[in-house]
Design a protein around this motif. Structure first.
Motif, short mmCIF file in Angstrom:
data_model
loop_
_atom_site.label_atom_id
_atom_site.label_comp_id
_atom_site.label_asym_id
_atom_site.label_seq_id
_atom_site.Cartn_x
_atom_site.Cartn_y
_atom_site.Cartn_z
N LYS A 100 -5.19 20.60 11.73
CA LYS A 100 -6.44 20.58 12.50
C LYS A 100 -7.47 21.55 11.94
CE LYS A 100 -3.90 19.60 16.75
NZ LYS A 100 -2.80 20.41 17.28
N ILE A 101 -7.02 22.47 11.08
CA ILE A 101 -7.90 23.54 10.59
C ILE A 101 -8.30 23.35 9.14
CG2 ILE A 101 -7.95 26.04 10.08
CD1 ILE A 101 -6.25 26.40 12.67
N GLN A 102 -7.40 22.78 8.32
CA GLN A 102 -7.66 22.63 6.88
C GLN A 102 -8.97 21.91 6.58
OE1 GLN A 102 -4.31 20.66 4.99
NE2 GLN A 102 -3.72 22.51 3.93
N ASN A 103 -9.25 20.85 7.33
CA ASN A 103 -10.48 20.08 7.12
C ASN A 103 -11.50 20.51 8.17
OD1 ASN A 103 -12.38 17.77 7.71
ND2 ASN A 103 -11.32 16.88 5.95
N LYS A 104 -12.66 21.00 7.70
CA LYS A 104 -13.65 21.55 8.64
C LYS A 104 -14.22 20.49 9.59
CE LYS A 104 -14.85 25.60 6.00
NZ LYS A 104 -15.73 26.23 5.03
N THR A 161 -13.61 20.48 2.76
CA THR A 161 -12.37 21.13 2.28
C THR A 161 -12.70 22.07 1.12
OG1 THR A 161 -11.95 19.29 0.78
CG2 THR A 161 -10.85 19.20 2.92
N GLY A 162 -11.80 23.02 0.92
CA GLY A 162 -11.88 23.87 -0.27
C GLY A 162 -12.85 25.04 -0.22
N ASP A 185 -20.58 16.36 -5.03
CA ASP A 185 -20.57 15.11 -4.25
C ASP A 185 -19.21 14.99 -3.56
OD1 ASP A 185 -21.04 12.70 -3.16
OD2 ASP A 185 -21.04 11.54 -5.02
N VAL A 186 -19.12 15.61 -2.39
CA VAL A 186 -17.85 15.63 -1.64
C VAL A 186 -18.13 15.29 -0.18
CG1 VAL A 186 -16.70 17.33 -3.13
CG2 VAL A 186 -18.13 18.13 -1.24
N ALA A 187 -17.07 15.01 0.57
CA ALA A 187 -17.21 14.84 2.02
C ALA A 187 -17.76 16.14 2.58
CB ALA A 187 -15.86 14.51 2.63
N CYS A 188 -18.76 16.03 3.46
CA CYS A 188 -19.47 17.24 3.88
C CYS A 188 -19.95 17.13 5.33
CB CYS A 188 -20.64 17.51 2.93
SG CYS A 188 -21.85 16.16 2.88
N MET A 189 -20.57 18.20 5.77
CA MET A 189 -21.04 18.28 7.14
C MET A 189 -22.45 18.88 7.15
SD MET A 189 -19.26 20.50 10.22
CE MET A 189 -18.33 21.47 9.08
N ARG A 190 -23.27 18.33 8.03
CA ARG A 190 -24.55 18.97 8.35
C ARG A 190 -24.34 19.73 9.65
NH1 ARG A 190 -28.05 19.41 12.40
NH2 ARG A 190 -26.69 18.02 13.53
#
Length: 385
Positions: A104-108, A153-154, A175-180
């Motif tokens: 639940k924590i590894q991926n923001k 991640t990362g 270019d990665v999965a990201c969040m605004r």
């Protein structure tokens, strides 16, 4: 209760960086046997572990093999193979914090959704699978500036986080999965370390205040106790307890927060392990964070979290234009100052902004300690020679 002391019981630690090294001080204190794995053959923990092996923490088989050699397994870094931890748990191995907590924590993105589901106050956010998806949302005016971009991640130590003021700011980003994430109008960045043992006993440390480096986005100073109203401090500790109970974690959980301009407290992110914001506890608390983590994962009674004195921690990071064999300039000068204790992590090579150590400054009040910390920061330089 199991007998861990001066026996063949073995604690496994995934990750051999400075957090592992500092945890090992306390396994030595209790005479608990340890087995550490890290990808770096010269990792800081190598000096203090009973058994040390070089291995890839993201490799399923290597993590599995290490886990099968030990009685209880923990980690000092989140980048470990969760599937291997799940397999070990199915085989009856004790892993703390659990694979379910770590997942639940590894991926923001998963972490933020978790807060939403559990009604834990956090900054508004949107998730995107790629930079192209984010750019498209900007064109469609579904995203407005400024905002905080985060890699899902990362990211660590300020990496994987950028403030975006205009679309061009996205160009150099990966270019990665990201969040605004909404840019929060905050007056303080706070953190609370929560300890929870296997039986469910739970304790929080006093709230700390974090001062960040303006360009590196790294913590420069940690002040404990934080210079905030008692009501805000209580709100932060209560929120940290709620976060801990929601995750059902075992061990330590560092909960990083924002104190908004209206004195609301929002959760930024968490780390399920000992944390930079808890280093003050080594000199200033009745029970330091590393001993507390061991107590929690071994289901021993938790230690007292009160402070004996005020404390400020200064991170020692590599100077901007230096790379190579490390040299700590003016170390003797800072060691002459009262209440000053350096902690050197054991990394032989410095590079710009790499965490190489920290210095604890303790004193009778926080203002005096903060002033002394400024002296330390100005005097000591982490350079190459």
């Amino acid at each position: 209760m199991a007998n861990y002391f001066s026996t063949s019981f073995t604690l496994g630690i995934l990750g051999g960086g400075q957090l592992g090294k500092m945890m090992l001080y306390d396994t030595r204190k209790f005479d608990i046997k340890t087995h550490v794995m890290d990808p770096n053959p010269d990792a800081p923990s190598k000096i203090a572990a009973d058994f040390f092996e070089t291995g890839d923490l993201m490799d399923y088989n290597q993590v599995l093999q290490l886990g099968r050699k030990v009685d209880v397994l923990t980690f000092e870094i989140e980048s470990v193979n969760v599937e291997a931890l799940e397999t070990l748990e199915k085989e009856g191995k004790k892993v703390f914090p659990s694979s379910a907590t770590l997942k639940k924590i590894q991926n923001k993105g998963v972490q933020k959704q978790f807060y939403k589901t559990h009604q834990i106050p956090t900054a508004d956010f949107q998730l995107f699978n790629s930079k192209a998806d984010l750019n498209e949302a900007i064109i469609r005016k579904e995203v407005s500036f400024p905002f905080v971009w985060k890699s899902l991640t990362g990211g660590y130590d300020g990496k994987g986080v950028s403030v975006i003021k205009k679309q061009e700011d996205l160009i150099p980003l990966p270019d990665v999965a990201c969040m605004r994430e909404e840019l929060v109008d905050f007056k303080n960045e706070l953190a609370v370390i929560v300890a929870r043992n296997v039986a469910g006993e739970i304790k929080t440390y006093p709230v700390v205040e974090m001062e960040f480096h303006p360009t590196a986005n790294q913590v420069e100073y940690v002040l404990s106790p934080a210079r905030i109203d008692d009501a805000v401090a209580q709100k932060a500790r209560d929120l940290a307890m709620k976060v801990s109970s929601s995750f059902e974690h075992v061990g330590l959980l560092a909960v990083e927060m924002f104190q908004t301009s209206e004195d609301e407290v929002l959760v930024n992110e968490v780390a399920p392990r000992p944390h930079n914001s808890g280093h003050f506890s080594i000199e200033a608390s009745y029970t330091n964070q590393f001993e507390q983590h061991l107590r929690a994962i071994l289901d021993l009674p938790l230690g007292a979290t009160e402070q004996k004195c005020a404390a400020v921690m200064v991170n020692l990071v590599g100077e901007a234009n230096h790379q190579g064999n490390v040299f700590y300039e003016n170390m003797e000068e800072i060691m002459r100052l009262p209440g000053v204790t350096p902690h050197i992590y054991g990394k032989r090579e410095t590079r710009p902004f790499r965490k190489m150590g920290h210095v604890s400054i303790i004193g009778e009040n926080i203002e005096k300690a903060r002033s002394l910390a400024q002296d330390v920061k100005e005097k000591i330089k982490v350079i190459s020679r």
